[in-house]
Design an enzyme around this catalytic site. Structure first.
Site, short mmCIF file in Angstrom:
data_model
loop_
_atom_site.label_atom_id
_atom_site.label_comp_id
_atom_site.label_asym_id
_atom_site.label_seq_id
_atom_site.Cartn_x
_atom_site.Cartn_y
_atom_site.Cartn_z
N CYS A 103 1.09 -1.07 -0.08
CA CYS A 103 -0.10 0.00 0.01
C CYS A 103 0.86 1.33 0.09
O CYS A 103 2.11 1.03 -0.25
CB CYS A 103 -0.84 -0.08 1.20
SG CYS A 103 0.03 0.23 2.74
N CYS A 106 2.83 1.95 3.18
CA CYS A 106 3.93 0.95 3.25
C CYS A 106 5.09 1.46 2.25
O CYS A 106 6.21 1.52 2.86
CB CYS A 106 3.74 -0.45 2.64
SG CYS A 106 2.37 -1.06 3.38
N ASP A 498 -3.80 8.09 -39.88
CA ASP A 498 -2.93 8.35 -40.83
C ASP A 498 -3.56 7.47 -41.96
O ASP A 498 -4.27 6.43 -41.39
CB ASP A 498 -1.40 7.87 -40.46
CG ASP A 498 -0.67 7.85 -41.79
OD1 ASP A 498 -0.59 8.76 -42.45
OD2 ASP A 498 0.24 6.87 -41.83
#
Length: 832
Positions: A103, A106, A498
């Protein structure tokens, strides 16, 4: 037919004489991460006298410069910094596997721990991959880095243990402690149920049920207190510290005020441990999607050496060696087929659902699967540089990318946690001090708010979604090079295509053959093939390919000559023939408005639709030729000095799925435009066929840039789809650059924000749908997480939310919920 082979005249790239450079310097420029960045760095360094070659590599963030001895590393560094990019020279990079770092808080603790190590210059802690990348000076050892991470409370493991980590979430030491805590809490609940106010049996006056609760706190809370201690040392106001305070606070109220909150303390310790396990499992699910990509490449290869077969590690195969791949085996490295024929399943790299036939001379990619026969492949890539390795590297880099929404969440979390902690403290103190509230009641309210103060669920809501989206796309042949590009593609308002190689196949083919006089299609092809066989022009190659496919016979050819701007001439079987433009045949004296059509059993052929008043005659000049040209086709006339034998039309065919792709995008509310350097007539013909109304033709590269900018001004966010090599300025100008057919093409992979690995335009609607869905999931996760937290917070002072419910719903429940929601992206399929 114009056979003017006007190649680009690039001229000399430098005025310096060619000589072998005396020195070469390689610098680390990690922020040079795109083609535009590379161009700026290259342009700045090129201003130095004595520099003979510059090789910027944005995919690796390195710059290699060949130069004279008089040019120093400091000189080159100065030029790079003038271009706006920082140089990290003389440093080493270490990657640590920290699976328990799952997390944002952490990652913050790990980062702070590593910042204290002397010599560390850069830290990139990535909880979505469970890895930490550290740049450090030579004097800093790997052991120093590992001690710093472990000092922050996290274990460093071998990177190869990832699978064990994923499979061992529910059998880990933390899991076993949680099970014991859960059993102890259940025993306590049976003996001393707080709902019935029963105390149950006692030991010297102390309820046995409360002893069971304390045991649950001791066992289940050990890891919480340990992590909370490290958080306190680093002054990190994260969930571990907040939960430690909440559990200890519940025990303090029990002892200090005689209010039995042992059950609440036990529930906090147990439920939070369960929440941590669920969060780790959820993050492992997200990491597992990348692991699936890593498993695509085989570990071993069968190499042909000294006439025999030897099994070696795939990384040990050298460029130029031959490998044998039998049915069902994975191709170990990029290469070219030298012997054998087989169907190869390229889905792992390109996402193609149908195996592709491969024979001698065909290119193959690492990680693809040989479905049928035996193949002998010459390896064309070095270890770690093949297509699948490049894709894995770019996917890992992409997961480190921070989206705008993720940055918002992180900024929000920086204010949210201190604010809620402040409110919790006020709620615990103000009513008892000034409003005659019961201390034990309001301290519990404060502790409950502390539990809700950690923003874990909505902090991980964006990264887990991005990881799920990027890896899901990669498995389906779409490489998204960062969360911000995934996010931007979902917000696209206009797509500019393109033409050549994107909406069309980029290869000329024969589309029409109109035989004249007494000739049939075979006669026309036989003549055209003889004339064009020595031509190197793409139109000539297309005609020869069609003739070869039709199996026409050879003709003797002499005196081949290219007629600049008009066509070619040669003697075929002793008779002079011509193939070229209508103007060439007009110059030869032919009346192209009155040409006899070929007949079939006395009937005019089906190709002939409009004829002049004289039966069996065609008006090539005003009918057939303009009609073919209106369809965007190039017209070639074939004949002798006495007779026009036939008409051949050549065109760059439109991709079969182009019209459906354009229609799908328009139905999704996206404006579609075409930007091409081709002439207006050809561009309009292709646009009409695929359903594009907004056509910009005859554009130079700088005019394409202007067109993209106008689309942005008119419609909003713009994506440009091209081949990733040409049209680089327009691709760089667009908000999202999408490259076609990038498998095996380093330039396309480096240039584009998103690469369609196969030459498959149908992946574009899937990409747009995936990106839109990802953006929707991110919004759902963020606002649902915040909404649930807000509702729980409002319910706390109303006595509607017990402290254990705050953990269960606000932390564990939302973590599992946002991760499960993100995993929905994996179910999206290009076939839908």
């Amino acid at each position: 037919m114009s056979h003017a082979h006007g190649g680009d005249d690039h001229g000399d790239e430098t005025d310096r004489p060619h000589e072998t450079p005396a020195e070469q310097t390689t610098l680390s420029v990690p922020t040079m991460d795109c083609a535009s960045c590379a161009q700026k760095v290259e342009g700045s360094v090129a201003a130095l006298d004595g520099v003979s070659a510059i090789d910027p590599q944005p995919t690796t963030g390195t710059l290699t410069v060949a130069h004279d001895p008089g040019v120093s590393e400091a000189d080159i560094t100065d030029r790079v910094e003038r271009a706006g990019y920082a140089v990290e020279s003389g440093s080493e990079t270490a990657t640590l596997s920290v699976p328990s770092m799952d997390c944002a808080s952490c990652a913050d603790k790990v980062t702070k721990g590593l910042e204290s190590v002397p010599g560390v210059t850069r830290i990139d802690a990535n909880p979505t991959t469970g890895t930490v990348e550290v740049d450090h000076e030579e004097g800093t050892t790997l052991a120093d880095l590992e001690r710093a991470v472990e000092g922050a409370g996290y274990e460093v493991t071998d990177a190869d243990d990832g699978d064990d980590e994923r499979s061992g979430t529910w059998t880990s030491t933390r899991a076993l402690a949680t099970y014991v805590a859960g059993v102890a809490t259940l025993v306590g609940l049976l003996l001393a149920n707080p709902l019935t106010q029963a105390t149950g049996p006692t030991i010297e006056g102390f309820p046995v049920g409360d002893i069971a609760y304390l045991a649950a706190v001791a066992v289940g809370g050990a890891a919480v207190f340990r992590n909370g201690y490290y958080s306190l040392r680093q002054r990190s106001l994260d969930i571990d510290l907040l939960m430690s305070v909440a559990i200890l606070g519940a025990l303090a109220v029990s002892v200090g005020f005689g209010e039995r909150l042992y059950f609440e303390a036990a529930m906090l310790a147990t439920l939070f441990s369960i929440s941590e396990l669920l969060e780790r499992y959820a993050m492992d699910r997200a990491r597992g999607s990348l692991a699936e990509l890593m498993e695509l490449a085989p570990d071993e290869a069968t190499v042909i050496r000294d006439g025999g077969e030897v099994t070696v590690a795939a990384d040990a195969v050298a460029r130029g060696e031959r490998v044998a791949v039998r049915p069902g085996e994975k191709i170990p490295r990029d290469g070219v087929v030298r012997d054998g024929t087989s169907a190869v399943n390229q889905a792992p790299v390109t996402g193609e659902s149908v195996p592709v036939d491969k024979t001698s001379g065909d290119e193959v990619y690492a990680g693809t699967i040989n479905e049928g026969g035996y193949l002998e492949i010459e390896v064309t890539s070095d270890a770690g540089e093949d297509t699948i390795a490049t894709v894995l590297d770019l996917v890992e880099q992409a997961q480190r990318d921070t989206t705008d929404r993720e940055q918002f969440v992180e900024r929000f979390a920086g204010y949210y946690t201190p604010l809620v902690v402040g409110v919790a403290v006020l709620l615990a103190l103000v009513p008892p001090l000034f409003l005659s509230g019961a201390w034990e009641t309001y301290i519990v309210y404060g502790l409950t708010l502390l539990v809700l103060a950690c923003p874990c669920a909505f902090v991980i809501s964006t990264p887990v979604t991005v990881v799920s989206g990027i890896t899901s796309a990669a498995r389906n042949g779409v490489l998204v090079k960062g969360g911000r590009h995934l996010e931007a593609m979902g917000d696209v308002d206009a797509v500019a295509f393109d033409k050549t190689g994107t909406l069309t196949k980029g290869e000329l083919t024969v589309t029409d053959i109109v035989p004249l006089g007494d000739n049939d299609e075979q006669d026309v092809l036989r003549c055209a093939r003889g004339l064009e066989r020595r031509s190197e022009h793409p139109i000539g190659e297309a005609i020869v390919a069609r003739a070869d496919a039709a199996g026409v016979t050879e003709r003797d050819i002499e005196g081949f000559e290219a007629l600049t701007g008009q066509g070619v001439t040669a003697d075929l079987d002793g008779t002079t023939h011509y193939a070229g433009t209508p103007d060439l045949f007009s110059d030869l004296g032919f009346d192209l408005s009155h040409v006899h059509a070929a007949t079939d059993g006395g009937q005019i052929t089906r190709t002939t639709r409009n004829i002049c008043a004289q039966t069996g005659c065609l008006d090539l000049l005003d009918d057939v030729i303009p009609r073919l040209q209106a369809d965007g086709k190039t017209v070639v006339l074939v004949g002798t000095e006495a007779e026009v034998e036939g008409v051949v039309a050549v065109a760059d065919e439109v991709r079969p799925d182009a019209a459906r792709v354009v229609s799908t995008l328009r139905e999704a509310g996206v404006h579609v435009a075409m930007l091409t350097g081709d002439n207006d007539r050809t561009a309009r013909a292709v646009a009409d066929e695929v359903g594009i109304d907004d056509v910009h033709a005859s554009l130079m590269p700088d005019e394409k840039v202007t067109a993209v900018e106008r689309l942005r001004d008119t419609h909003g966010t713009v994506a440009m789809v091209g081949d990733g090599v040409n049209d680089a300025p327009a691709l760089a100008t667009a908000d999202v650059a999408v490259a076609m057919g990038a498998a095996g093409t380093d330039t396309a992979l480096e240039t584009a924000d998103i690469a369609l690995m196969a030459d498959d335009l149908s992946r574009l609607p899937y990409l747009h749908r995936l990106s839109r869905t990802a953006n929707g999931i991110i919004r759902q996760n963020i606002w649902t997480s915040l909404g649930v937290k807000a509702l729980l917070a409002v319910g706390v002072p109303l006595s509607l939310v017990p402290i254990w419910a705050a953990v269960l719903a606000g932390d564990a429940g939302m973590t599992v919920g946002v991760t499960g929601n993100a995993m929905r992206l994996a179910r999206l399929s290009p076939d839908e």
